[in-house]
Design an enzyme around this catalytic site. Structure first.
Site, PDB file in Angstrom:
ATOM      1  N   SER A  95     -62.706 130.826 -20.476  1.00 63.45           N
ATOM      2  CA  SER A  95     -63.863 131.382 -21.288  1.00 63.45           C
ATOM      3  C   SER A  95     -63.381 130.798 -22.707  1.00 63.45           C
ATOM      4  CB  SER A  95     -63.728 132.844 -21.070  1.00 63.45           C
ATOM      5  OG  SER A  95     -64.855 133.366 -21.561  1.00 63.45           O
ATOM      6  N   ASP A 104     -67.673 132.182 -15.445  1.00 59.38           N
ATOM      7  CA  ASP A 104     -66.389 132.622 -16.364  1.00 59.38           C
ATOM      8  C   ASP A 104     -65.170 132.705 -15.241  1.00 59.38           C
ATOM      9  OD1 ASP A 104     -64.611 133.923 -18.067  1.00 59.38           O
ATOM     10  OD2 ASP A 104     -66.231 133.997 -19.264  1.00 59.38           O
TER      11      ASP A 104
END
Length: 340
Positions: free
Chosen positions: A93, A227
């Site tokens: 991320s 993610d």
């Protein structure tokens, strides 16, 4: 530590998704060695240190955390200042965003500037989430006519292009990076984690930071990626698999400290708490397997904050935590070197 059971993992993932939707909507906003010194290449960027055989290799595992990821810039600055070599980087991320930029040769001062001036988080969100939510009924009109895209408020393409503009032209493919790098994501099609180690760096960072619901999944090599924090928010094992002798994990999770019941009378507070607990639990086994863990004090900084004050606070917290870890890192380097 034993891994979570299948049932527990499903619960955590479901909790994270539900909490993230609510939170987004409701939340307020090296012993010094001269041959290891950074040197400019033809692009004028900081390049990887020359391979040496007289010391252990060091890898950074940079965790996800939205605006809290600005702390990574502070950590990297201190490591560079103290002459600590960085041989590998894995990120999830926002950790993949900062890690990818560092691996491409972008100086932490420039990364800090992009956080503190607000441009990086604004590029991440493109337009304010409140505006996008208000416009969502109109954005759903194409579905009425049979045009269906992947779920998510933002495509993420503008964010990818923003990141690519920060990099030198010669460092936009992962294989060409001065420092070996991988971005960790999750493949929605088979539910497994993916370490993106080849291809366009911007697209890999876009996929690793494609927060479910908030951002649309990214297609790479027949996979549909979101993610990596859904399963692996702190990629310690991936860093070790790249070849690092010593793995330094930079954990930017909020710490789930004891709070009073009054805290949960605010809008978004329950979702915030659930997400904090879920991320802390997901990262627990990875923290335990790292050689060194750097934990900047980032409590109170929101995942999607665009506050310049929060950005400055996160960077400062990263610097402070890294400075405290330098003696430990030097000692481990000496101990590992003695065993080589």
């Amino acid at each position: 530590m034993q891994s979570l059971s299948a049932t527990s993992r499903l619960f955590v993932k479901a909790s994270m998704t539900a909490a993230l939707i609510a939170y987004c909507v409701l939340s307020p906003s090296f012993a010094k060695n001269h041959k290891d010194e950074p040197r400019p290449d033809e692009c004028g960027v900081i390049v990887a240190r020359e391979k040496v055989t007289d010391r252990p290799t060091i890898g950074l595992a940079l965790g996800g955390g939205g605006m809290r990821g600005a702390a990574h810039a502070g950590v990297v600055r201190i490591l560079l200042r103290e002459g600590i070599p960085i041989d590998y980087i894995a990120g999830t991320s926002m950790g993949s965003v900062v890690g990818g930029l560092v691996a491409a040769g972008v100086h932490p001062d420039e990364i800090e500037k992009r956080f503190t001036e607000g441009s990086l988080m604004h590029a991440f969100l493109t337009v304010p989430l409140s505006v996008r939510l208000a416009a969502s009924p109109f954005m759903s009109l194409p579905r009425v006519f049979g045009v269906r895209g992947y779920e998510g408020f933002y495509r993420g393409n503008k964010f990818r292009n923003y990141l690519l503009r920060m990099m030198p032209q010669c460092s936009r493919e992962i294989e060409a990076l001065p420092i070996p790098f991988c971005a960790v994501a999750v493949n929605l099609l088979d539910g497994k984690e993916v370490a993106v180690k080849t291809g366009n760096l911007g697209r890999a960072m876009q996929a690793s930071s494609a927060v479910p619901i908030l951002r649309r999944p990214v297609e790479i090599d027949g996979k549909l990626l979101v993610d990596g924090g859904v399963l692996v928010n702190l990629p310690v094992q991936h860093t070790r698999e790249m070849g690092a002798d010593i793995v330094i994990a930079v954990d930017v999770d909020e710490r789930p400290e004891q709070v009073k019941d009054e805290e949960f009378k605010r809008l978004g507070s329950v979702a915030h708490r659930v997400l904090t607990l879920a991320l802390w639990k997901i990262d627990e086994s990875q923290r335990n397997s790292a050689d060194i863990v750097i934990r900047p004090q980032v409590n109170g900084i929101g995942l999607i904050s665009t506050s310049k004050h929060d950005a400055r606070a996160a960077v400062a917290a990263g610097e402070q935590a890294a400075e405290a870890a330098i003696p430990i890192i030097r000692k481990m380097l000496q101990e590992k070197a003695a065993l080589k």
